[in-house]
Design a protein around this motif. Structure first.
Motif, PDB file in Angstrom:
ATOM      1  N   GLY A 282      22.807 -11.369 -45.689  1.00 25.14           N
ATOM      2  CA  GLY A 282      23.540 -10.456 -44.829  1.00 25.14           C
ATOM      3  C   GLY A 282      23.137 -10.627 -43.379  1.00 25.14           C
ATOM      4  O   GLY A 282      22.196 -11.367 -43.047  1.00 25.14           O
ATOM      5  N   PHE A 283      23.850  -9.929 -42.493  1.00 23.42           N
ATOM      6  CA  PHE A 283      23.544 -10.075 -41.071  1.00 23.42           C
ATOM      7  C   PHE A 283      22.173  -9.499 -40.747  1.00 23.42           C
ATOM      8  O   PHE A 283      21.337 -10.149 -40.123  1.00 23.42           O
ATOM      9  CB  PHE A 283      24.624  -9.392 -40.225  1.00 23.42           C
ATOM     10  N   ARG A 284      21.921  -8.282 -41.169  1.00 19.05           N
ATOM     11  CA  ARG A 284      20.669  -7.624 -40.811  1.00 19.05           C
ATOM     12  C   ARG A 284      19.457  -8.298 -41.447  1.00 19.05           C
ATOM     13  O   ARG A 284      18.365  -8.282 -40.890  1.00 19.05           O
ATOM     14  CB  ARG A 284      20.725  -6.146 -41.192  1.00 19.05           C
ATOM     15  N   GLY A 285      19.639  -8.902 -42.600  1.00 22.52           N
ATOM     16  CA  GLY A 285      18.530  -9.541 -43.285  1.00 22.52           C
ATOM     17  C   GLY A 285      18.264 -10.960 -42.844  1.00 22.52           C
ATOM     18  O   GLY A 285      17.353 -11.621 -43.365  1.00 22.52           O
ATOM     19  N   THR A 286      19.041 -11.442 -41.882  1.00 23.76           N
ATOM     20  CA  THR A 286      18.892 -12.817 -41.397  1.00 23.76           C
ATOM     21  C   THR A 286      18.109 -12.822 -40.088  1.00 23.76           C
ATOM     22  O   THR A 286      18.347 -12.003 -39.205  1.00 23.76           O
ATOM     23  CB  THR A 286      20.273 -13.459 -41.176  1.00 23.76           C
ATOM     24  N   SER A 287      17.191 -13.760 -39.973  1.00 24.78           N
ATOM     25  CA  SER A 287      16.457 -13.949 -38.717  1.00 24.78           C
ATOM     26  C   SER A 287      16.649 -15.381 -38.241  1.00 24.78           C
ATOM     27  O   SER A 287      16.943 -16.286 -39.027  1.00 24.78           O
ATOM     28  CB  SER A 287      14.974 -13.672 -38.920  1.00 24.78           C
ATOM     29  N   MET A 288      16.469 -15.567 -36.948  1.00 31.09           N
ATOM     30  CA  MET A 288      16.576 -16.910 -36.388  1.00 31.09           C
ATOM     31  C   MET A 288      15.470 -17.815 -36.924  1.00 31.09           C
ATOM     32  O   MET A 288      15.664 -19.027 -37.047  1.00 31.09           O
ATOM     33  CB  MET A 288      16.538 -16.845 -34.861  1.00 31.09           C
ATOM     34  N   ASP A 289      14.317 -17.246 -37.262  1.00 29.76           N
ATOM     35  CA  ASP A 289      13.239 -18.034 -37.863  1.00 29.76           C
ATOM     36  C   ASP A 289      13.683 -18.646 -39.183  1.00 29.76           C
ATOM     37  O   ASP A 289      13.449 -19.833 -39.455  1.00 29.76           O
ATOM     38  CB  ASP A 289      12.010 -17.149 -38.108  1.00 29.76           C
ATOM     39  N   VAL A 290      14.308 -17.824 -40.018  1.00 33.01           N
ATOM     40  CA  VAL A 290      14.739 -18.299 -41.326  1.00 33.01           C
ATOM     41  C   VAL A 290      15.820 -19.364 -41.171  1.00 33.01           C
ATOM     42  O   VAL A 290      15.821 -20.382 -41.868  1.00 33.01           O
ATOM     43  CB  VAL A 290      15.241 -17.124 -42.189  1.00 33.01           C
ATOM     44  N   VAL A 291      16.744 -19.137 -40.259  1.00 31.39           N
ATOM     45  CA  VAL A 291      17.805 -20.131 -40.014  1.00 31.39           C
ATOM     46  C   VAL A 291      17.187 -21.446 -39.549  1.00 31.39           C
ATOM     47  O   VAL A 291      17.576 -22.531 -40.017  1.00 31.39           O
ATOM     48  CB  VAL A 291      18.812 -19.610 -38.975  1.00 31.39           C
ATOM     49  N   ALA A 292      16.237 -21.372 -38.644  1.00 34.38           N
ATOM     50  CA  ALA A 292      15.603 -22.590 -38.141  1.00 34.38           C
ATOM     51  C   ALA A 292      14.923 -23.365 -39.264  1.00 34.38           C
ATOM     52  O   ALA A 292      15.057 -24.594 -39.359  1.00 34.38           O
ATOM     53  CB  ALA A 292      14.595 -22.242 -37.042  1.00 34.38           C
ATOM     54  N   ARG A 293      14.208 -22.650 -40.127  1.00 35.06           N
ATOM     55  CA  ARG A 293      13.547 -23.331 -41.246  1.00 35.06           C
ATOM     56  C   ARG A 293      14.575 -23.952 -42.179  1.00 35.06           C
ATOM     57  O   ARG A 293      14.392 -25.084 -42.656  1.00 35.06           O
ATOM     58  CB  ARG A 293      12.668 -22.338 -42.014  1.00 35.06           C
TER      59      ARG A 293
END
Length: 209
Positions: A31-42
């Motif tokens: 979901g949007f709120r559960g997503t962080s840029m750190d996780v996307v980067a990894r």
């Protein structure tokens, strides 16, 4: 206010595409709120700063993810609409268009992103509007323009092309979209799509043929 589709229309670079692909999966999983840029980067295998360099913040990354998904569906449909009626059998052309449109819109990832946009409509009301404008709205505008041309050629009898386009679109899309969004249906066999398309076109042609 965030302008969802103010970004440049050029296609993403290879690195941007990799980030968008990874971000799509992360947004759908968390979901949007559960997503962080750190996780996307990894997930993308890049540095977090690289994600920020390309997309500025999570909101704009989310917008870019939705834009890519909508364009991937809408671009081929728009191209096919421009060729609608190039053959001698208009009903057959409409049926083929309807089947392709259903197949594109009912992809599991597209449906999941639609749900995500709806879930975030309170936070980003303009994103829902942009999703409509670039997706079903774009399709109906293209249909209206083509139906007007076909009416001038005497192949349809259309007084209000916009209304005819809306009716065609929802004759095709309403039942399967409702089943997918409200009942959680995830698979639509080809035979079902062909039946839905044929019935929609038959109804449309009785009104406008």
């Amino acid at each position: 206010m965030l302008d969802p589709f103010a970004a440049e229309s050029q296609r993403p670079s290879r690195k941007q595409a990799a980030i968008l692909e990874a971000a799509t999966e992360v947004f759908l999983d968390n979901g949007f709120r559960g997503t962080s840029m750190d996780v996307v980067a990894r997930a993308a295998g890049v540095a977090k700063q690289t994600v920020y360099q390309h997309f500025v913040d999570k909101e704009r990354l989310f917008v870019a993810v939705v834009r890519e998904a909508v364009d991937a569906v809408a671009d081929p449909v728009a191209a096919e609409i421009r060729q609608l009626g190039s053959g001698s059998d208009l009903a057959a052309d409409l049926t083929e268009l309807a089947v392709r449109q259903l197949g594109a819109v009912l992809r599991p990832r597209v449906l999941a992103l639609r749900r995500l946009v709806i879930a975030e409509a309170g936070r980003f009301p303009e994103l829902g509007q942009a999703f409509f404008d670039q997706g079903p709205g774009r399709t109906m505008n293209g249909l209206a323009a083509r139906f007007a041309e076909l009416s001038r050629e005497g192949r349809l009898r259309v007084d209000d092309p916009s209304t005819a386009a809306s009716e065609f679109n929802w004759l095709v899309m309403a039942a399967p979209i409702n089943e997918a969004m409200l009942l959680g249906r995830t698979t639509f066999p080809a035979a079902d799509l062909a039946r839905i398309a044929a019935r929609a076109v038959a109804t449309f042609m009785r009104a406008y043929g």
